[in-house]
Design an enzyme around this catalytic site. Structure first.
Site, mmCIF file in Angstrom:
data_model
loop_
_atom_site.group_PDB
_atom_site.id
_atom_site.type_symbol
_atom_site.label_atom_id
_atom_site.label_comp_id
_atom_site.label_asym_id
_atom_site.label_seq_id
_atom_site.Cartn_x
_atom_site.Cartn_y
_atom_site.Cartn_z
ATOM 1 N N SER A 190 0.854 -1.122 -0.006
ATOM 2 C CA SER A 190 -0.003 -0.012 0.025
ATOM 3 C C SER A 190 0.789 1.217 0.088
ATOM 4 O O SER A 190 2.256 1.159 0.188
ATOM 5 C CB SER A 190 -0.957 -0.009 1.040
ATOM 6 N N TYR B 221 -3.049 -0.537 10.072
ATOM 7 C CA TYR B 221 -2.973 -0.736 8.748
ATOM 8 C C TYR B 221 -1.574 -0.214 7.913
ATOM 9 O O TYR B 221 -0.877 -1.145 7.578
ATOM 10 C CB TYR B 221 -4.155 -0.071 7.877
#
Length: 264
Positions: free
Chosen positions: A144, A157
């Site tokens: 990501s 995250y």
């Protein structure tokens, strides 16, 4: 001749019942690979199997919790029995919890880490011995932009995706000598059904504030699509990338390269 073919390869894409995972699996099938995937519920499995069939793809689907080592071992063994040794693994399954850090429980933090970081370790560990025996393998971790950046409410995250970046590099370091390449793909903001509410026009016809924010931060001037990820995913799974290892390929329209416009 550059070889992007995946003819005869066996690919396991975790969490590929829809979205990015399914788009990658579809691209692999088009390039000639046999597809296996997992999800966590019968409902999602039934719908995904119907969707794959509609696309003309004969996929092996499993209900499997990738955070549970024994379940993963059983799934991998069954895939190997039915399709053969797994040549390509895409660690795509993941979750995000948008909660301010001081309001997030340790249990919630651990859940994100478990699915987004521990699971890729577990599934990679399960397929690497077969890849070593076969003499080649491709592991692709879906990282990501949060592997590089922080943002409010995504502490777990970002921690998991930063860890996944380093797990990618360590698998490369530890198993590169066995002709195993482990790389990552870092998607930017991708237009999916899950992000659709953030892209809806407002009552006055203006963009949603978050939509405005993303487009202004992206040199490409748009959200990405799942199709934007298909080419990079095929490249990293094919023989064309045999000397690419430990790399994170950011498919973000240029966000990470861009400081942003000067305020007027």
């Amino acid at each position: 001749m550059i070889n992007f073919s995946l003819q005869g390869k066996v690919a396991l894409v975790t969490g590929a019942a829809y979205g990015i995972g399914m788009a990658i699996a579809e691209a692999y099938a088009e390039a000639g690979a046999k597809i296996a995937f997992n999800c966590r519920s019968q409902h999602h499995l039934d719908q995904a199997m119907a969707d794959y069939k509609a696309k003309g793809i004969e996929a092996l689907g499993y209900i499997c919790d990738v955070t549970k080592e024994d379940d993963v071992k059983k799934m991998v063994a069954d895939i190997e029995q039915k399709f053969g040794t797994i040549d390509i693994l895409v660690n795509n399954a993941g979750i995000i919890k948008r909660i301010p850090m001081t309001e997030m429980s340790a249990e919630e933090f651990r859940q994100v880490i478990d699915i987004d970081l521990t699971a890729p370790f577990i599934v990679s560990k399960a397929v690497i011995p077969g890849m070593i025996k076969k003499g080649h393998g491709k592991i692709i971790n879906i990282c990501s932009m949060m592997s590089e950046l922080g943002r409010e409410t995504v502490s777990a995250y970002a921690a998991a995706k930063g860890g996944l970046k380093m797990l990618t590099r360590n698998i490369c370091s530890e198993y590169g000598e066995y002709n195993i390449q482990c790389n990552g793909i870092g998607p930017g903001y991708i237009a999916t059904p899950q992000t659709a509410p953030l892209r809806e026009r407002q009552a006055d016809g203006s963009r949603h504030p978050f939509d405005q924010f993303i487009v202004s931060k992206t040199p490409a001037g748009r959200w990405g699509t799942v199709e934007d990820l298909q080419g990079p995913a095929v490249f990293l799974a094919s023989d064309a990338s045999d000397f690419v290892n430990g790399h994170i390929l950011y498919v973000d329209g240029g966000i990470l390269a861009y400081i942003g416009k000067q305020p007027k």
